[in-house]
Design a protein around this motif. Sequence first.
Motif, PDB file in Angstrom:
ATOM      1  N   MET A  22      -2.101  10.517   3.554  1.00 34.87           N
ATOM      2  CA  MET A  22      -2.964   9.389   3.946  1.00 34.87           C
ATOM      3  C   MET A  22      -2.911   8.151   2.926  1.00 34.87           C
ATOM      4  SD  MET A  22      -6.611   8.976   5.838  1.00 34.87           S
ATOM      5  CE  MET A  22      -6.390  10.409   6.594  1.00 34.87           C
ATOM      6  N   GLU A  23      -3.272   8.763   1.472  1.00 38.79           N
ATOM      7  CA  GLU A  23      -3.199   7.975   0.412  1.00 38.79           C
ATOM      8  C   GLU A  23      -1.964   7.026   0.180  1.00 38.79           C
ATOM      9  OE1 GLU A  23      -3.925   9.154  -3.880  1.00 38.79           O
ATOM     10  OE2 GLU A  23      -5.779   9.732  -2.772  1.00 38.79           O
ATOM     11  N   ASP A  24      -0.825   7.621   0.468  1.00 39.99           N
ATOM     12  CA  ASP A  24       0.380   6.873   0.368  1.00 39.99           C
ATOM     13  C   ASP A  24       0.290   5.442   1.525  1.00 39.99           C
ATOM     14  OD1 ASP A  24       1.363   8.189  -1.689  1.00 39.99           O
ATOM     15  OD2 ASP A  24       2.453   9.619  -0.607  1.00 39.99           O
ATOM     16  N   LYS A  25      -0.078   5.949   2.838  1.00 38.03           N
ATOM     17  CA  LYS A  25      -0.257   4.989   3.801  1.00 38.03           C
ATOM     18  C   LYS A  25      -1.205   3.685   3.304  1.00 38.03           C
ATOM     19  CE  LYS A  25       0.476   3.284   7.826  1.00 38.03           C
ATOM     20  NZ  LYS A  25       1.775   2.701   7.973  1.00 38.03           N
ATOM     21  N   ILE A  26      -2.279   4.165   2.710  1.00 41.77           N
ATOM     22  CA  ILE A  26      -3.159   3.107   2.342  1.00 41.77           C
ATOM     23  C   ILE A  26      -2.787   2.245   1.099  1.00 41.77           C
ATOM     24  CG2 ILE A  26      -5.461   3.006   1.215  1.00 41.77           C
ATOM     25  CD1 ILE A  26      -6.382   5.608   2.535  1.00 41.77           C
ATOM     26  N   LYS A  27      -1.953   2.957   0.349  1.00 39.66           N
ATOM     27  CA  LYS A  27      -1.319   2.159  -0.840  1.00 39.66           C
ATOM     28  C   LYS A  27      -0.259   1.082  -0.470  1.00 39.66           C
ATOM     29  CE  LYS A  27      -2.040   5.531  -4.663  1.00 39.66           C
ATOM     30  NZ  LYS A  27      -1.211   6.605  -5.185  1.00 39.66           N
ATOM     31  N   SER A  28       0.309   1.809   0.782  1.00 35.08           N
ATOM     32  CA  SER A  28       1.524   0.715   1.111  1.00 35.08           C
ATOM     33  C   SER A  28       0.913  -0.321   2.098  1.00 35.08           C
ATOM     34  CB  SER A  28       2.283   1.706   2.369  1.00 35.08           C
ATOM     35  OG  SER A  28       3.122   1.039   2.878  1.00 35.08           O
ATOM     36  N   ILE A  29      -0.240  -0.332   2.745  1.00 36.02           N
ATOM     37  CA  ILE A  29      -0.858  -1.487   3.230  1.00 36.02           C
ATOM     38  C   ILE A  29      -1.592  -2.300   2.589  1.00 36.02           C
ATOM     39  CG2 ILE A  29      -2.926  -2.178   4.615  1.00 36.02           C
ATOM     40  CD1 ILE A  29      -2.644   0.608   6.060  1.00 36.02           C
ATOM     41  N   ILE A  30      -1.926  -1.902   1.116  1.00 40.45           N
ATOM     42  CA  ILE A  30      -2.773  -2.750   0.069  1.00 40.45           C
ATOM     43  C   ILE A  30      -1.487  -3.401  -0.337  1.00 40.45           C
ATOM     44  CG2 ILE A  30      -3.671  -2.688  -2.185  1.00 40.45           C
ATOM     45  CD1 ILE A  30      -5.354  -0.348  -1.203  1.00 40.45           C
ATOM     46  N   GLU A  31      -0.188  -2.763  -0.852  1.00 43.40           N
ATOM     47  CA  GLU A  31       0.683  -3.471  -1.133  1.00 43.40           C
ATOM     48  C   GLU A  31       1.304  -4.576  -0.330  1.00 43.40           C
ATOM     49  OE1 GLU A  31       2.105  -3.527  -4.273  1.00 43.40           O
ATOM     50  OE2 GLU A  31       0.620  -2.052  -4.725  1.00 43.40           O
ATOM     51  N   GLU A  32       1.202  -4.551   1.062  1.00 43.09           N
ATOM     52  CA  GLU A  32       1.612  -5.365   1.979  1.00 43.09           C
ATOM     53  C   GLU A  32       0.432  -6.704   1.923  1.00 43.09           C
ATOM     54  OE1 GLU A  32       2.163  -3.869   5.887  1.00 43.09           O
ATOM     55  OE2 GLU A  32       3.209  -2.237   5.089  1.00 43.09           O
ATOM     56  N   LEU A  33      -0.669  -6.546   1.552  1.00 52.18           N
ATOM     57  CA  LEU A  33      -1.776  -7.479   1.407  1.00 52.18           C
ATOM     58  C   LEU A  33      -1.718  -8.219   0.100  1.00 52.18           C
ATOM     59  CD1 LEU A  33      -4.499  -5.582   3.322  1.00 52.18           C
ATOM     60  CD2 LEU A  33      -3.202  -7.309   4.271  1.00 52.18           C
ATOM     61  N   ARG A  34      -1.329  -7.370  -0.743  1.00 49.95           N
ATOM     62  CA  ARG A  34      -1.360  -8.248  -2.289  1.00 49.95           C
ATOM     63  C   ARG A  34      -0.774  -9.645  -2.218  1.00 49.95           C
ATOM     64  NH1 ARG A  34      -0.365  -3.980  -5.739  1.00 49.95           N
ATOM     65  NH2 ARG A  34      -2.365  -3.979  -6.485  1.00 49.95           N
ATOM     66  N   PRO A  35       0.373  -9.741  -1.791  1.00 50.29           N
ATOM     67  CA  PRO A  35       0.936 -11.199  -1.950  1.00 50.29           C
ATOM     68  C   PRO A  35      -0.093 -12.275  -1.561  1.00 50.29           C
ATOM     69  CG  PRO A  35       2.439  -9.753  -1.077  1.00 50.29           C
ATOM     70  CD  PRO A  35       1.264  -9.141  -1.073  1.00 50.29           C
TER      71      PRO A  35
END
Length: 74
Positions: free
Chosen positions: A1-14
């Motif tokens: 689940m942590e990897d999914k959360i990190k992935s979403i945050i990476e998508e929002l970062r820009p």
Amino acid sequence: MEDKIKSIIEELRPYLNMDGGDIEFVKYEDHYVYVKLKGHCVDCLGQDFTLKNYILNMLQSEVEEIEGIINVEL
């Protein structure tokens, strides 16, 4: 689940970067996501709105178990 959360945050970062801000994943614990806002996001008057109405909504749309988001000021 942590990897999914990190992935979403990476998508929002820009989107945060476009306004001079940034976000860092700290941890996921007891159904809460802990993040650290950086750059212009630190002093932004809209940081609570961004966290709760933008980032949290995106996270919850992908990971239903998330109950909230907390900005950790380290």
